[in-house]
Every structure is written in structure tokens, then in C-alpha cells.
Design a protein around this motif. Structure first.
Motif, PDB file in Angstrom:
ATOM      1  N   ASP A  62      -9.499  -9.560  -1.655  1.00  0.00           N
ATOM      2  CA  ASP A  62     -10.744  -9.948  -2.328  1.00  0.00           C
ATOM      3  C   ASP A  62     -10.598  -9.933  -3.842  1.00  0.00           C
ATOM      4  N   SER A  63      -9.849  -8.941  -4.356  1.00  0.00           N
ATOM      5  CA  SER A  63      -9.873  -8.780  -5.816  1.00  0.00           C
ATOM      6  C   SER A  63      -8.511  -8.498  -6.448  1.00  0.00           C
ATOM      7  N   ALA A  64      -7.431  -8.493  -5.654  1.00  0.00           N
ATOM      8  CA  ALA A  64      -6.137  -8.128  -6.249  1.00  0.00           C
ATOM      9  C   ALA A  64      -5.048  -9.168  -5.955  1.00  0.00           C
ATOM     10  N   GLY A  65      -5.436 -10.429  -5.868  1.00  0.00           N
ATOM     11  CA  GLY A  65      -4.441 -11.476  -5.586  1.00  0.00           C
ATOM     12  C   GLY A  65      -3.938 -11.351  -4.160  1.00  0.00           C
ATOM     13  N   ARG A 301       9.269  -7.299 -14.800  1.00  0.00           N
ATOM     14  CA  ARG A 301       8.477  -6.189 -15.348  1.00  0.00           C
ATOM     15  C   ARG A 301       7.393  -5.710 -14.396  1.00  0.00           C
ATOM     16  N   ILE A 302       6.749  -6.650 -13.719  1.00  0.00           N
ATOM     17  CA  ILE A 302       5.646  -6.282 -12.839  1.00  0.00           C
ATOM     18  C   ILE A 302       6.136  -5.815 -11.471  1.00  0.00           C
ATOM     19  N   ASN A 303       7.250  -6.387 -11.022  1.00  0.00           N
ATOM     20  CA  ASN A 303       7.610  -6.192  -9.621  1.00  0.00           C
ATOM     21  C   ASN A 303       8.808  -5.284  -9.344  1.00  0.00           C
ATOM     22  N   ALA A 304       9.599  -4.941 -10.378  1.00  0.00           N
ATOM     23  CA  ALA A 304      10.806  -4.154 -10.105  1.00  0.00           C
ATOM     24  C   ALA A 304      10.462  -2.697  -9.835  1.00  0.00           C
ATOM     25  N   PRO A 339       8.215  -6.273  -0.840  1.00  0.00           N
ATOM     26  CA  PRO A 339       7.555  -5.153  -1.543  1.00  0.00           C
ATOM     27  C   PRO A 339       6.840  -5.582  -2.823  1.00  0.00           C
ATOM     28  N   SER A 340       7.192  -6.733  -3.366  1.00  0.00           N
ATOM     29  CA  SER A 340       6.512  -7.214  -4.573  1.00  0.00           C
ATOM     30  C   SER A 340       5.073  -7.626  -4.310  1.00  0.00           C
ATOM     31  N   PHE A 341       4.715  -7.791  -3.035  1.00  0.00           N
ATOM     32  CA  PHE A 341       3.343  -8.207  -2.720  1.00  0.00           C
ATOM     33  C   PHE A 341       2.423  -7.024  -2.407  1.00  0.00           C
ATOM     34  N   TYR A 342       2.977  -5.822  -2.474  1.00  0.00           N
ATOM     35  CA  TYR A 342       2.147  -4.643  -2.203  1.00  0.00           C
ATOM     36  C   TYR A 342       1.290  -4.324  -3.424  1.00  0.00           C
ATOM     37  N   ASN A 343      -0.017  -4.199  -3.218  1.00  0.00           N
ATOM     38  CA  ASN A 343      -0.906  -3.805  -4.307  1.00  0.00           C
ATOM     39  C   ASN A 343      -0.957  -2.281  -4.429  1.00  0.00           C
ATOM     40  N   HIS A 344      -1.613  -1.849  -5.482  1.00  0.00           N
ATOM     41  CA  HIS A 344      -1.655  -0.416  -5.813  1.00  0.00           C
ATOM     42  C   HIS A 344      -2.917   0.286  -5.312  1.00  0.00           C
ATOM     43  N   ASP A 345      -2.786   1.539  -4.972  1.00  0.00           N
ATOM     44  CA  ASP A 345      -3.940   2.417  -4.750  1.00  0.00           C
ATOM     45  C   ASP A 345      -3.519   3.818  -5.191  1.00  0.00           C
ATOM     46  N   LEU A 374      -2.060  -2.731   3.228  1.00  0.00           N
ATOM     47  CA  LEU A 374      -1.090  -1.675   2.934  1.00  0.00           C
ATOM     48  C   LEU A 374      -0.961  -1.586   1.423  1.00  0.00           C
ATOM     49  N   ARG A 375      -1.163  -0.401   0.891  1.00  0.00           N
ATOM     50  CA  ARG A 375      -1.036  -0.241  -0.568  1.00  0.00           C
ATOM     51  C   ARG A 375      -0.131   0.929  -0.892  1.00  0.00           C
ATOM     52  N   ILE A 376       0.632   0.756  -1.968  1.00  0.00           N
ATOM     53  CA  ILE A 376       1.503   1.836  -2.432  1.00  0.00           C
ATOM     54  C   ILE A 376       0.948   2.331  -3.776  1.00  0.00           C
ATOM     55  N   CYS A 377       1.500   3.423  -4.283  1.00  0.00           N
ATOM     56  CA  CYS A 377       1.049   3.916  -5.592  1.00  0.00           C
ATOM     57  C   CYS A 377       2.118   3.549  -6.619  1.00  0.00           C
ATOM     58  N   TYR A 378       1.706   2.851  -7.691  1.00  0.00           N
ATOM     59  CA  TYR A 378       2.676   2.379  -8.691  1.00  0.00           C
ATOM     60  C   TYR A 378       3.123   3.489  -9.637  1.00  0.00           C
ATOM     61  N   LEU A 379       2.401   4.607  -9.628  1.00  0.00           N
ATOM     62  CA  LEU A 379       2.700   5.644 -10.622  1.00  0.00           C
ATOM     63  C   LEU A 379       2.653   7.024  -9.981  1.00  0.00           C
ATOM     64  N   GLY A 395       0.215  -1.350 -18.340  1.00  0.00           N
ATOM     65  CA  GLY A 395       1.470  -1.769 -17.703  1.00  0.00           C
ATOM     66  C   GLY A 395       1.302  -2.909 -16.732  1.00  0.00           C
ATOM     67  N   PHE A 396       0.175  -2.934 -16.012  1.00  0.00           N
ATOM     68  CA  PHE A 396       0.031  -3.931 -14.945  1.00  0.00           C
ATOM     69  C   PHE A 396      -1.148  -4.864 -15.159  1.00  0.00           C
ATOM     70  N   GLY A 397      -1.948  -4.595 -16.177  1.00  0.00           N
ATOM     71  CA  GLY A 397      -3.023  -5.534 -16.534  1.00  0.00           C
ATOM     72  C   GLY A 397      -4.219  -5.511 -15.598  1.00  0.00           C
ATOM     73  N   PHE A 398      -4.467  -4.408 -14.879  1.00  0.00           N
ATOM     74  CA  PHE A 398      -5.690  -4.384 -14.084  1.00  0.00           C
ATOM     75  C   PHE A 398      -6.363  -3.019 -14.187  1.00  0.00           C
ATOM     76  N   GLN A 399      -7.670  -3.069 -13.909  1.00  0.00           N
ATOM     77  CA  GLN A 399      -8.421  -1.816 -13.912  1.00  0.00           C
ATOM     78  C   GLN A 399      -8.535  -1.360 -12.470  1.00  0.00           C
ATOM     79  N   CYS A 400      -8.045  -0.171 -12.199  1.00  0.00           N
ATOM     80  CA  CYS A 400      -8.033   0.301 -10.819  1.00  0.00           C
ATOM     81  C   CYS A 400      -9.444   0.688 -10.376  1.00  0.00           C
TER      82      CYS A 400
HETATM   83  C1  LIG Z   1       3.381  -6.133  -7.728  1.00  0.00           C
HETATM   84  S1  LIG Z   1       2.084  -7.224  -7.907  1.00  0.00           S
HETATM   85  C2  LIG Z   1       1.259  -7.089  -6.367  1.00  0.00           C
HETATM   86  C3  LIG Z   1       1.058  -8.438  -5.706  1.00  0.00           C
HETATM   87  C4  LIG Z   1       0.106  -9.339  -6.415  1.00  0.00           C
HETATM   88  N1  LIG Z   1      -1.275  -9.025  -6.023  1.00  0.00           N
HETATM   89  C5  LIG Z   1       0.434 -10.802  -6.124  1.00  0.00           C
HETATM   90  O1  LIG Z   1      -0.482 -11.577  -5.815  1.00  0.00           O
HETATM   91  O2  LIG Z   1       1.585 -11.172  -6.251  1.00  0.00           O
HETATM   92  C6  LIG Z   1       1.095  -6.307  -9.035  1.00  0.00           C
HETATM   93  C7  LIG Z   1      -0.127  -7.036  -9.513  1.00  0.00           C
HETATM   94  O3  LIG Z   1      -1.119  -7.135  -8.480  1.00  0.00           O
HETATM   95  C8  LIG Z   1      -2.412  -6.876  -8.996  1.00  0.00           C
HETATM   96  N2  LIG Z   1      -2.900  -5.601  -8.441  1.00  0.00           N
HETATM   97  C9  LIG Z   1      -2.182  -4.666  -7.799  1.00  0.00           C
HETATM   98  N3  LIG Z   1      -2.933  -3.647  -7.400  1.00  0.00           N
HETATM   99  C10 LIG Z   1      -4.189  -3.907  -7.821  1.00  0.00           C
HETATM  100  C11 LIG Z   1      -5.444  -3.231  -7.715  1.00  0.00           C
HETATM  101  N4  LIG Z   1      -5.565  -2.045  -7.120  1.00  0.00           N
HETATM  102  N5  LIG Z   1      -6.534  -3.812  -8.268  1.00  0.00           N
HETATM  103  C12 LIG Z   1      -6.456  -5.010  -8.893  1.00  0.00           C
HETATM  104  N6  LIG Z   1      -5.290  -5.715  -9.032  1.00  0.00           N
HETATM  105  C13 LIG Z   1      -4.174  -5.175  -8.485  1.00  0.00           C
HETATM  106  C14 LIG Z   1      -2.263  -6.761 -10.496  1.00  0.00           C
HETATM  107  O4  LIG Z   1      -2.458  -8.031 -11.054  1.00  0.00           O
HETATM  108  C15 LIG Z   1      -0.826  -6.323 -10.639  1.00  0.00           C
HETATM  109  O5  LIG Z   1      -0.295  -6.654 -11.897  1.00  0.00           O
END
Ligand SMILES: C[S@@+](CC[C@H](N)C(=O)[O-])C[C@H]1O[C@@H](n2cnc3c(N)ncnc32)[C@H](O)[C@@H]1O
Length: 409
Positions: A62-65, A301-304, A339-345, A374-379, A395-400
Motif C-alpha cells: 500500500d505504501s512502500a512500493g 546504496r539502497i539494496n546492498a 532480498p532487495s524487495f524486502y521492506n523494513h519494519d 515479510l519485512r526485515i529490519c534495516y538497522l 539513509g533510505f528516504g522514508f519515514q517509518c
Molecule cells: C530495499 S528497498 C525495498 C523494496 C522497495 N519497496 C522496492 O519497491 O523496490 C528499500 C526502499 O523501500 C521503501 N521502504 C522500505 N521499507 C519501507 C517502509 N517501512 N515504509 C515506507 N517505505 C519503505 C523505501 O523507499 C526504501 O528506500
């Protein structure tokens, strides 16, 4: 395989040509991804189980790509899948101590030692832990070892940079034919901070902005423009004003660094006179241009991932316990497809682990229902809420907006 990913990317590409190009790239990457995840040569029993079940798909959130979702319920502690790295680079201090490809530690006494090694033009060792690793990366390492990377490495060391090393490795993969210049195109690139973007351009398109700024002369003009804009800005709030100024200047400094890295990379490769393959790549594949460098760096930078191996012996445990600088615990960095498609929580349901090499394992931290993301923790999840928010935003350009952050935990 990834209907959501395909849909979102297609929407972004407006022209017919763009659509065709994307489909080709996406197909290639689907293939790369499938091969990367399920290559038979190095598949462990666990990976076979993951392949048989393969309980995941990439879809739009819905909100994280794009994100990764389960296709069945998963038990706590279950191995969800394994992932083979697309690009790796060892930490500079460890290049003669870990496998050049899988980053596995090599025993100095030779007991699980180096299968074979290559000496680079600049004295760098390219060691492999097995025949498989040597075969996967031989072509790339042969290209890389022809160049003298001393200046490039010095630059990375001095600035504390790790991602340009991965761009270098990826460039050598392209020259050797092991990868295509646009292979990482499907991954999300880093975005500049909104504050910086609004100071230098109306466009929020990362590439346009970087493309505009990426030469010394225009960077100088931009610096001036950032400062002029700030002076003109009618900000009563000094803190806000200074914050924007800091952001704008950070952006300009980043531009300078990137410019330096790119020129150094290109010069080093051209000087190495690798052969006509390099000229061919540059001419025909829009490779080794500033735009290419920035696009790849932005994606890395975003995915490694920083690869930290789980301690498997008492000796390892002691080493990690005494590693005072966090970076020393890492054997290197790696980039993966899925793993590059995993969002953060900040309270994730999945984690990524590396046992003895950069072959990653994605494991469930708790019971997960079918259809859940499925979400992983980026930090480091033990950081406090403000520190996490700052890091994720910068670092990642989003507000958690995860449950923990919303409850200010
Ligand atoms: C490693 S990518 C994850 C996959 C990405 N959503 C995509 O469509 O390719 C990291 C990026 O996903 C988005 N993202 C990850 N976790 C998020 C979250 N909890 N809330 C909003 N955006 C998030 C941010 O734009 C972040 O820079």
C-alpha cells in the motif's frame, strides 16, 4: 513470477520503447533471480526445501512500493528461502583472508584454505574457497586484476566508502561478460533527501537531478545556487533554515565525491588497457558513463547488505566480541535480487542471516500468516525511536510508520 513488481515498473515507463526495454530487462532479471536463488551447483538441502515450497511472491504494497509476501503460512524459525549474491566485495582489509566471491573466511593454515588465488596488478589477492566460487567469478577477477586499483582503494579508505567498491566489481563483471550493464535496473535507486532536492531542482527525479549536477563546473554553480536559494528563502525558523542548508551542502559534497570516484574508476579501467571488450561495452551498452555510475551506485546504496557471518567457532566468537569498530565484524558487502524487495519494519517478522558465507538465509522470526508481508529490519532494532527515524529518513528516504514507531517505542 513477480506480477506486482512488473506492474509497478511498467507504469513508470511511459513510452512504448521504454516498455519493451523494461520487459527485456525484467525477463533477464527474473531469470537471474531464479538462477541466483536456485542454482543447482551450490544448492544445499535447505535451499532445496525452500525451492520446493518457495512460499513467497513480490507484489505491490500500500505504501512502500514493492514488497515480499507469503503464499502460505510459515512457522517460526522456518527457512523461507536462500539467496545467492549477485555482486559481492570483501572488506578491503580482508581481501587475502576471505573468498573473493562468497566471502567465506579462509584459514591461514590452509585447512579450509584457499582453493586457488590470483595476484592483481596492484598486489591485491583474489582468493577462492572452492572450485565453484572460482568458476563463478574467474572472468570478472581476471579483468579486475589487470588494473591497478591503489588510488581507487585509497579514495574509498580515506572516505570510508564501501559501495564504490561494489560498483567497481560490477563494472568488471560487465566487461568480462558476466553481467549486463543494465542488470540492476529493476532495483529501487536511492533518492536524494527532499530538502536537498527542492533546493537544486523542481524535479524529484533522482537521475535528472544527478545528471544535471554531475560535473565539476555545474557542481560549483549548484553550490552557489543552493546558498543563494537559502539566502533568499524567507525562513523565520533558524533551525529549519540551517537544516535545509546542511542538507543542501551534504548533497553538493556527495556530488563531488561521486565525481571523483567515477573519474577514478574510468581512468583506472582505461589505463589497464583491458582489451577491446571495454571499448565495446562503452560504445554499445551505455556503460561507464556518469549516468550509469550514479544509477548503479544509487541502487547499491539502497539494496546492498553488510555481510556479518554468524560465529561458528570459539575463535570467531572472540573476534566478534573484540571487534571494537562495527565495520570490522563485517567480511564485506553483498547485493542480492530477491532480498532487495524486502521492506523494513522496526519489529520485523523475518531476518537475514549469513552462516559461513555471503549465501544468505531468510528466516521467519515468528509464525507468519499466508498473505502477510515479510519485512526485515534495516538497522539495529535496539536503537531508540528518534535515532531509527533519522537513519531511515536520511539513509533510505522514508519515514517509518511501523507499529513501534507510531507508538514511539
Ligand atoms: C530495499 S528497498 C525495498 C523494496 C522497495 N519497496 C522496492 O519497491 O523496490 C528499500 C526502499 O523501500 C521503501 N521502504 C522500505 N521499507 C519501507 C517502509 N517501512 N515504509 C515506507 N517505505 C519503505 C523505501 O523507499 C526504501 O528506500
Amino acid at each position: 513470477m513477480y506480477p506486482g513488481g512488473s506492474a509497478v515498473m511498467l507504469r513508470r515507463v511511459s513510452s512504448q520503447i521504454g516498455r519493451l526495454l523494461f520487459r527485456r530487462t525484467f525477463r533477464n532479471l527474473q531469470q537471474t533471480c531464479t538462477e541466483a536463488l536456485f542454482s543447482t551447483s551450490s544448492m544445499s538441502a535447505e535451499a532445496v526445501r525452500a525451492r520446493a515450497g518457495s512460499p513467497i511472491k513480490v507484489s505491490l504494497t500500500d505504501s512502500a512500493g514493492r514488497g515480499v509476501f507469503t503464499t502460505r503460512s510459515i512457522g517460526s524459525g522456518e527457512l523461507i528461502h536462500t539467496a545467492k549474491p549477485l555482486v559481492t566485495h570483501p572488506s578491503l582489509a580482508l581481501s587475502d583472508q576471505v573468498c573473493c566471491y562468497c566471502l567465506k573466511k579462509l584459514d591461514k593454515d590452509g585447512s579450509s584454505g584457499s582453493f586457488s588465488s590470483l595476484k592483481g596488478e596492484d598486489g591485491t589477492s583474489y582468493c577462492f574457497c572452492s572450485e565453484e566460487c572460482r568458476d563463478v567469478s574467474k572472468a570478472c577477477c581476471e579483468v579486475e586484476s589487470k588494473a591497478d586499483w591503489s588510488l581507487y582503494h585509497d579514495h574509498c579508505r580515506a572516505q570510508g566508502l564501501k559501495y564504490p567498491l561494489m560498483v567497481k566489481r560490477f563494472a568488471c563483471m560487465v566487461i568480462s561478460g558476466a553481467a549486463s550493464a543494465d542488470d540492476l535496473g529493476i532495483l529501487q535507486p536511492a533518492r536524494l533527501l527532499p530538502g536537498a532536492v527542492s533546493q537544486v531542482s523542481d524535479s524529484s527525479d533522482y537521475h535528472n537531478i544527478l545528471a544535471v549536477g554531475f560535473n565539476a563546473r555545474s557542481i560549483r554553480c549548484e553550490t552557489q545556487q543552493v546558498l543563494d536559494n537559502l539566502d533568499k528563502a524567507n525562513d523565520d525558523d533558524d533551525k529549519f533554515h540551517n537544516g535545509r542548508k546542511e542538507t543542501g551542502l551534504k548533497y553538493v559534497a556527495e556530488m563531488f565525491l561521486m565525481e571523483e570516484e567515477f573519474e577514478l574508476l574510468k581512468r583506472t579501467l582505461l589505463k589497464a588497457q583491458i582489451d577491446e571488450r571495454l571499448t565495446g561495452c562503452i560504445l554499445y551498452h551505455r556503460f561507464l558513463t556518469k549516468q550509469w555510475y550514479m544509477g548503479v551506485l544509487a541502487r547499491i546504496r539502497i539494496n546492498a547488505f553488510r555481510v556479518e557471518l554468524v560465529a561458528t567457532s570459539y575463535k570467531d566468537l572472540l573476534v566478534s566480541a573484540t571487534a571494537s569498530v562495527a565495520a570490522q565484524a563485517a567480511v564485506g558487502n553483498a547485493l542480492y535480487m530477491l532480498p532487495s524487495f524486502y521492506n523494513h519494519d522496526c519489529d520485523p517478522n523475518t531476518h537475514i542471516v549469513w552462516i559461513d558465507s555471503a549465501f544468505a538465509k531468510l528466516k521467519a522470526l515468528r509464525h507468519i500468516e499466508e498473505g502477510e508481508e515479510l519485512r526485515i529490519c534495516y538497522l539495529d532494532a535496539s536503537m531508540d525511536c528518534d535515532a531509527r527515524q533519522k537513519l531511515l529518513s536520511e539513509g533510505f528516504g522514508f519515514q517509518c510508520r511501523c507499529f513501534r514507531c507510531l507508538s514511539h517505542d
